[in-house]
Design a protein around this motif. Sequence first.
Motif, mmCIF file in Angstrom:
data_model
loop_
_atom_site.group_PDB
_atom_site.id
_atom_site.type_symbol
_atom_site.label_atom_id
_atom_site.label_comp_id
_atom_site.label_asym_id
_atom_site.label_seq_id
_atom_site.Cartn_x
_atom_site.Cartn_y
_atom_site.Cartn_z
ATOM 1 N N UNK A 159 -15.710 -27.619 29.514
ATOM 2 C CA UNK A 159 -14.623 -28.413 28.931
ATOM 3 C C UNK A 159 -13.364 -28.422 29.807
ATOM 4 N N UNK A 160 -13.454 -27.914 31.051
ATOM 5 C CA UNK A 160 -12.261 -27.788 31.891
ATOM 6 C C UNK A 160 -11.975 -29.046 32.708
ATOM 7 N N UNK A 161 -10.691 -29.163 33.091
ATOM 8 C CA UNK A 161 -10.264 -30.222 34.001
ATOM 9 C C UNK A 161 -10.231 -29.676 35.428
ATOM 10 N N UNK A 162 -9.712 -30.449 36.355
ATOM 11 C CA UNK A 162 -9.663 -30.043 37.760
ATOM 12 C C UNK A 162 -8.778 -28.840 38.038
ATOM 13 N N UNK A 163 -7.880 -28.520 37.116
ATOM 14 C CA UNK A 163 -7.008 -27.356 37.288
ATOM 15 C C UNK A 163 -7.591 -26.086 36.687
ATOM 16 N N UNK A 164 -8.730 -26.204 36.025
ATOM 17 C CA UNK A 164 -9.343 -25.037 35.404
ATOM 18 C C UNK A 164 -8.903 -24.801 33.976
ATOM 19 N N UNK A 165 -7.980 -25.626 33.472
ATOM 20 C CA UNK A 165 -7.581 -25.555 32.063
ATOM 21 C C UNK A 165 -8.499 -26.476 31.261
ATOM 22 N N UNK A 166 -8.434 -26.353 29.955
ATOM 23 C CA UNK A 166 -9.267 -27.205 29.107
ATOM 24 C C UNK A 166 -8.721 -28.632 29.150
ATOM 25 N N UNK A 167 -9.606 -29.583 29.319
ATOM 26 C CA UNK A 167 -9.287 -31.007 29.417
ATOM 27 C C UNK A 167 -8.585 -31.481 28.147
ATOM 28 N N UNK A 168 -7.473 -32.179 28.305
ATOM 29 C CA UNK A 168 -6.701 -32.661 27.165
ATOM 30 C C UNK A 168 -7.498 -33.544 26.231
ATOM 31 N N UNK A 169 -8.403 -34.335 26.767
ATOM 32 C CA UNK A 169 -9.244 -35.193 25.934
ATOM 33 C C UNK A 169 -10.147 -34.390 25.010
ATOM 34 N N UNK A 170 -10.609 -33.235 25.477
ATOM 35 C CA UNK A 170 -11.431 -32.360 24.634
ATOM 36 C C UNK A 170 -10.589 -31.836 23.477
ATOM 37 N N UNK A 171 -9.353 -31.422 23.781
ATOM 38 C CA UNK A 171 -8.453 -30.933 22.737
ATOM 39 C C UNK A 171 -8.187 -32.050 21.724
ATOM 40 N N UNK A 172 -7.952 -33.256 22.217
ATOM 41 C CA UNK A 172 -7.680 -34.385 21.321
ATOM 42 C C UNK A 172 -8.856 -34.646 20.382
ATOM 43 N N UNK A 173 -10.070 -34.566 20.907
ATOM 44 C CA UNK A 173 -11.253 -34.783 20.067
ATOM 45 C C UNK A 173 -11.353 -33.718 18.975
ATOM 46 N N UNK A 174 -11.058 -32.471 19.327
ATOM 47 C CA UNK A 174 -11.108 -31.399 18.334
ATOM 48 C C UNK A 174 -10.029 -31.585 17.271
ATOM 49 N N UNK A 175 -8.827 -32.020 17.694
ATOM 50 C CA UNK A 175 -7.740 -32.277 16.747
ATOM 51 C C UNK A 175 -8.139 -33.407 15.795
ATOM 52 N N UNK A 176 -8.798 -34.441 16.305
ATOM 53 C CA UNK A 176 -9.235 -35.548 15.450
ATOM 54 C C UNK A 176 -10.253 -35.056 14.413
ATOM 55 N N UNK A 177 -11.173 -34.215 14.832
ATOM 56 C CA UNK A 177 -12.139 -33.636 13.879
ATOM 57 C C UNK A 177 -11.433 -32.790 12.829
ATOM 58 N N UNK A 178 -10.537 -31.922 13.283
ATOM 59 C CA UNK A 178 -9.801 -31.049 12.354
ATOM 60 C C UNK A 178 -8.937 -31.873 11.411
ATOM 61 N N UNK A 179 -8.296 -32.892 11.944
ATOM 62 C CA UNK A 179 -7.427 -33.732 11.135
ATOM 63 C C UNK A 179 -8.156 -34.506 10.062
ATOM 64 N N UNK A 180 -9.425 -34.752 10.252
ATOM 65 C CA UNK A 180 -10.198 -35.546 9.286
ATOM 66 C C UNK A 180 -10.686 -34.739 8.086
ATOM 67 N N UNK A 181 -10.619 -33.425 8.150
ATOM 68 C CA UNK A 181 -11.169 -32.578 7.087
ATOM 69 C C UNK A 181 -10.471 -32.823 5.748
ATOM 70 N N UNK A 182 -9.152 -32.760 5.704
ATOM 71 C CA UNK A 182 -8.435 -32.924 4.438
ATOM 72 C C UNK A 182 -8.518 -34.356 3.906
#
Length: 139
Positions: free
Chosen positions: A27-50
Motif C-alpha cells: 500500500x506504499x507510495x514512492x516515498x515509502x509511506x502509505x499511498x493517500x488513495x489507499x487511505x481515502x478508500x479506507x475512509x470511504x469504507x469507514x464513513x459508510x458504516x453509520x
Amino acid sequence: MSAPEHLHPQLPSDKELVLKVIPMPADTNGNGDIFGGWVMAQVDLAGSVLPARHIQGRMATVAVNEFIFKQPVRVGDLLSFFAEVTRVGRTSITVEVEVYAERVRAQGQYVKVTEARLTYVALDEGGRPRPIRPDHLTA
C-alpha cells in the motif's frame, strides 16, 4: 527530519469506532509511506458504516466535502477510524471521520493522521436519490 508528531494519550470517546486496519507494504507510495488513495478508500469504507444503518439499502458516496492528511501513515501502523453523523438531510447523510495511528514503535500512543467529511445519498433501485425513511433514523 520532520517535526515531532502530536501524540494523543487516548482515542476519541464521542465518536464510534467503525474500522481498524493495518496498512501493508503493498500500500506504499514512492516515498515509502502509505499511498493517500489507499487511505481515502479506507475512509470511504469507514464513513459508510453509520449511514448504512440509517439508509438500510443502496447508497453512494456523493461528495468528499473535506479531506485533510495531517500526518503520514506508515507500514505497520494500527489505524483506528472513528465516525460521527453530523447531518441528516432528506436523501443524504454527512459523516465526519477521524483516523488515528498507533505507531508500531509507540504502542498506546496515538497520532491523528487524517480527518474527513463525506456525504452519502440513499438510492432507489434505479440509482436515483430516494428519501430516507424517518423510521430508519436510529440513535
